[in-house]
Design an enzyme around this catalytic site. Structure first.
Site, PDB file in Angstrom:
ATOM      1  N   GLY A  53       3.361  -2.369   1.872  1.00  0.00           N
ATOM      2  CA  GLY A  53       2.095  -2.423   1.015  1.00  0.00           C
ATOM      3  C   GLY A  53       0.849  -1.475   1.539  1.00  0.00           C
ATOM      4  N   GLU A 108      -4.071  -3.881   5.737  1.00  0.00           N
ATOM      5  CA  GLU A 108      -3.349  -4.480   4.740  1.00  0.00           C
ATOM      6  C   GLU A 108      -3.899  -4.229   3.468  1.00  0.00           C
ATOM      7  OE1 GLU A 108      -0.912  -6.151   4.027  1.00  0.00           O
ATOM      8  OE2 GLU A 108      -0.505  -7.839   5.346  1.00  0.00           O
ATOM      9  N   ASP A 109      -2.704  -3.964   2.536  1.00  0.00           N
ATOM     10  CA  ASP A 109      -3.202  -4.046   1.074  1.00  0.00           C
ATOM     11  C   ASP A 109      -3.998  -5.129   0.487  1.00  0.00           C
ATOM     12  OD1 ASP A 109      -0.826  -4.906   1.486  1.00  0.00           O
ATOM     13  OD2 ASP A 109      -0.109  -4.429  -0.608  1.00  0.00           O
ATOM     14  N   ASP A 112      -3.432 -12.533   0.459  1.00  0.00           N
ATOM     15  CA  ASP A 112      -3.195 -13.568  -0.666  1.00  0.00           C
ATOM     16  C   ASP A 112      -3.430 -14.948  -0.181  1.00  0.00           C
ATOM     17  OD1 ASP A 112      -2.062 -14.998  -2.920  1.00  0.00           O
ATOM     18  OD2 ASP A 112      -1.113 -13.264  -3.657  1.00  0.00           O
ATOM     19  N   LYS A 140      -7.840 -12.004  -2.311  1.00  0.00           N
ATOM     20  CA  LYS A 140      -7.656 -13.066  -3.204  1.00  0.00           C
ATOM     21  C   LYS A 140      -8.304 -14.395  -2.714  1.00  0.00           C
ATOM     22  CE  LYS A 140      -3.610 -11.771  -6.213  1.00  0.00           C
ATOM     23  NZ  LYS A 140      -2.134 -12.092  -6.517  1.00  0.00           N
ATOM     24  N   PHE A 161      -2.008 -11.069 -10.634  1.00  0.00           N
ATOM     25  CA  PHE A 161      -1.103 -10.337 -10.211  1.00  0.00           C
ATOM     26  C   PHE A 161      -1.447  -8.851 -10.357  1.00  0.00           C
ATOM     27  CE2 PHE A 161       3.088  -7.981  -9.978  1.00  0.00           C
ATOM     28  CZ  PHE A 161       3.462  -8.743  -8.621  1.00  0.00           C
ATOM     29  N   VAL A 162      -1.417  -8.068  -9.346  1.00  0.00           N
ATOM     30  CA  VAL A 162      -2.010  -6.968  -9.102  1.00  0.00           C
ATOM     31  C   VAL A 162      -1.060  -5.685  -8.842  1.00  0.00           C
ATOM     32  CG1 VAL A 162      -4.529  -6.892  -9.380  1.00  0.00           C
ATOM     33  CG2 VAL A 162      -3.264  -7.099  -7.147  1.00  0.00           C
ATOM     34  N   ASP A 168       3.367  -3.487  -5.079  1.00  0.00           N
ATOM     35  CA  ASP A 168       4.554  -3.375  -5.906  1.00  0.00           C
ATOM     36  C   ASP A 168       4.951  -4.673  -6.714  1.00  0.00           C
ATOM     37  OD1 ASP A 168       5.331  -4.992  -3.557  1.00  0.00           O
ATOM     38  OD2 ASP A 168       7.274  -4.711  -4.569  1.00  0.00           O
ATOM     39  N   ARG A 174       4.441   1.112  -6.548  1.00  0.00           N
ATOM     40  CA  ARG A 174       3.302   1.493  -5.452  1.00  0.00           C
ATOM     41  C   ARG A 174       2.854   2.923  -5.588  1.00  0.00           C
ATOM     42  NH1 ARG A 174       4.805  -2.461  -1.576  1.00  0.00           N
ATOM     43  NH2 ARG A 174       7.116  -2.964  -1.453  1.00  0.00           N
TER      44      ARG A 174
HETATM   45  C1  PRP Z   1       2.461  -8.436   0.412  1.00  0.00           C
HETATM   46  C2  PRP Z   1       1.291  -7.629   1.140  1.00  0.00           C
HETATM   47  C3  PRP Z   1       0.826  -8.486   2.447  1.00  0.00           C
HETATM   48  C4  PRP Z   1       1.151  -9.887   1.957  1.00  0.00           C
HETATM   49  C5  PRP Z   1      -0.144 -10.668   1.407  1.00  0.00           C
HETATM   50  O1  PRP Z   1       3.441  -8.044   1.189  1.00  0.00           O
HETATM   51  O2  PRP Z   1       1.474  -6.248   1.543  1.00  0.00           O
HETATM   52  O3  PRP Z   1       1.445  -7.961   3.511  1.00  0.00           O
HETATM   53  O4  PRP Z   1       2.121  -9.728   0.822  1.00  0.00           O
HETATM   54  O5  PRP Z   1       0.525 -11.974   0.965  1.00  0.00           O
HETATM   55  P1  PRP Z   1       0.064 -13.346   1.980  1.00  0.00           P
HETATM   56  O6  PRP Z   1      -1.541 -13.340   2.324  1.00  0.00           O
HETATM   57  O7  PRP Z   1       0.323 -14.518   0.871  1.00  0.00           O
HETATM   58  O8  PRP Z   1       0.831 -13.221   2.957  1.00  0.00           O
HETATM   59  P2  PRP Z   1       4.945  -8.377   0.815  1.00  0.00           P
HETATM   60  O9  PRP Z   1       5.673  -9.570   1.394  1.00  0.00           O
HETATM   61  O10 PRP Z   1       5.043  -8.283  -0.724  1.00  0.00           O
HETATM   62  O11 PRP Z   1       5.791  -6.697   1.016  1.00  0.00           O
HETATM   63  P3  PRP Z   1       5.416  -5.419   1.070  1.00  0.00           P
HETATM   64  O12 PRP Z   1       4.105  -5.042   1.643  1.00  0.00           O
HETATM   65  O13 PRP Z   1       6.363  -4.580   1.429  1.00  0.00           O
HETATM   66  O14 PRP Z   1       5.024  -5.432  -0.547  1.00  0.00           O
END
Ligand code: PRP
Length: 186
Positions: A53, A108-109, A112, A140, A161-162, A168, A174
Site C-alpha cells: 500500500g 504506511e499508507d 487502521d 483511522k 473504506f477508502v 486497494d 492502487r
Molecule cells: C493495509 C495497509 C496497512 C494495513 C493497515 O495493508 O497497507 O499495512 O492494512 O491496517 P491495520 O492498521 O489494521 O493493520 P494490507 O494488509 O491490506 O496489504 P497491502 O498493503 O498490500 O494492501
C-alpha cells in the site's frame, strides 16, 4: 501526460466517490517533506515502506525531501482481498538493510486497527536502530485498537473504506491518483 482524476469510479463492482483530491494530497505531502527535512537533517534516515500500500505515498514523500536518505521495503499482509483485517499479520518480505544505529522512518499508507504498525515497530526496535519514526498517509483514529506511535500523519479520516493512491480493494484501484471513499459509507 495528464492524470486521470474522475469524480467517481467503479472498483470490483462497487462505486467510490472522490474523498481527498490530488491538490490536497500534493499540499500535504509537500508540508510533510519540509518537516522531515528539518527533523532529520544530518541523520541520513532510511525510509522503510510497508508494501504494497505505501509505495505511491513513499515515492512522493521521498521526492519531497532534499536531505540525503535511503529506502528499503518490507511486505506485510493482514487484509488479503477483504475489507476488514484478518487480525493476523503475515510477513511476505523482510528488509535487506542493516538498521543498527540508523534513523528509521516507517512509511504506511494507512493505520487502521494499528496491528500492522505495532508489528513493524516491534520488528524494527529489535534491530537496535538509533531511532524509529512513523509516517502514515491516513489514520483511522476511531478504528485504532493498538497503542501505536505515530509521528507524522497526512490525514485523519473517519472509519470508512477508502481506495486509491496506493490503497486497494481486492488488489484493484492502487493506481488512482486521488483517494476515494466507498459510496455506501457516505
Ligand atoms: C493495509 C495497509 C496497512 C494495513 C493497515 O495493508 O497497507 O499495512 O492494512 O491496517 P491495520 O492498521 O489494521 O493493520 P494490507 O494488509 O491490506 O496489504 P497491502 O498493503 O498490500 O494492501
Amino acid at each position: 501526460m495528464s492524470l486521470y482524476l474522475p469524480e467517481s469510479v467503479m472498483c470490483n463492482g462497487e462505486r467510490f466517490k472522490v474523498f481527498i483530491t490530488r491538490e490536497e494530497i500534493d499540499a500535504r505531502v509537500s508540508l510533510l517533506g519540509e518537516k522531515l527535512d528539518k527533523d532529520f537533517e544530518g541523520k541520513r534516515p532510511i525510509f522503510i515502506g510497508v508494501l504494497n500500500g505505501s509505495y505511491i505515498f513513499l515515492a512522493d514523500i521521498m521526492r519531497n525531501v532534499s536531505i540525503p536518505c535511503e529506502v528499503d521495503f518490507m511486505k506485510l499482509s493482514s487484509y488479503g482481498d477483504a475489507k476488514v483485517s484478518s487480525g493476523e499479520v503475515t510477513e511476505l518480505k523482510h528488509i535487506d538493510a542493516k538498521l543498527k544505529d540508523r534513523h528509521v522512518i516507517l512509511v504506511e499508507d494507512i493505520i487502521d486497527t494499528g496491528l500492522s504498525m505495532k508489528y513493524m515497530i516491534d520488528k524494527m526496535k529489535a534491530m537496535d536502530p538509533a531511532s524509529v519514526s512513523v509516517i502514515t498517509l491516513l489514520h483511522k483514529k476511531d478504528a485504532t485498537l493498538h497503542d501505536v506511535q505515530i509521528d507524522y500523519v497526512g490525514f485523519e479520516i473517519p472509519t470508512k473504506f477508502v481506495l486509491g493512491y496506493g490503497l486497494d480493494y481486492a488488489q484493484e484501484g492502487r493506481n488512482l491518483a486521488q483517494i476515494y471513499v466507498l459510496e455506501e459509507d457516505n
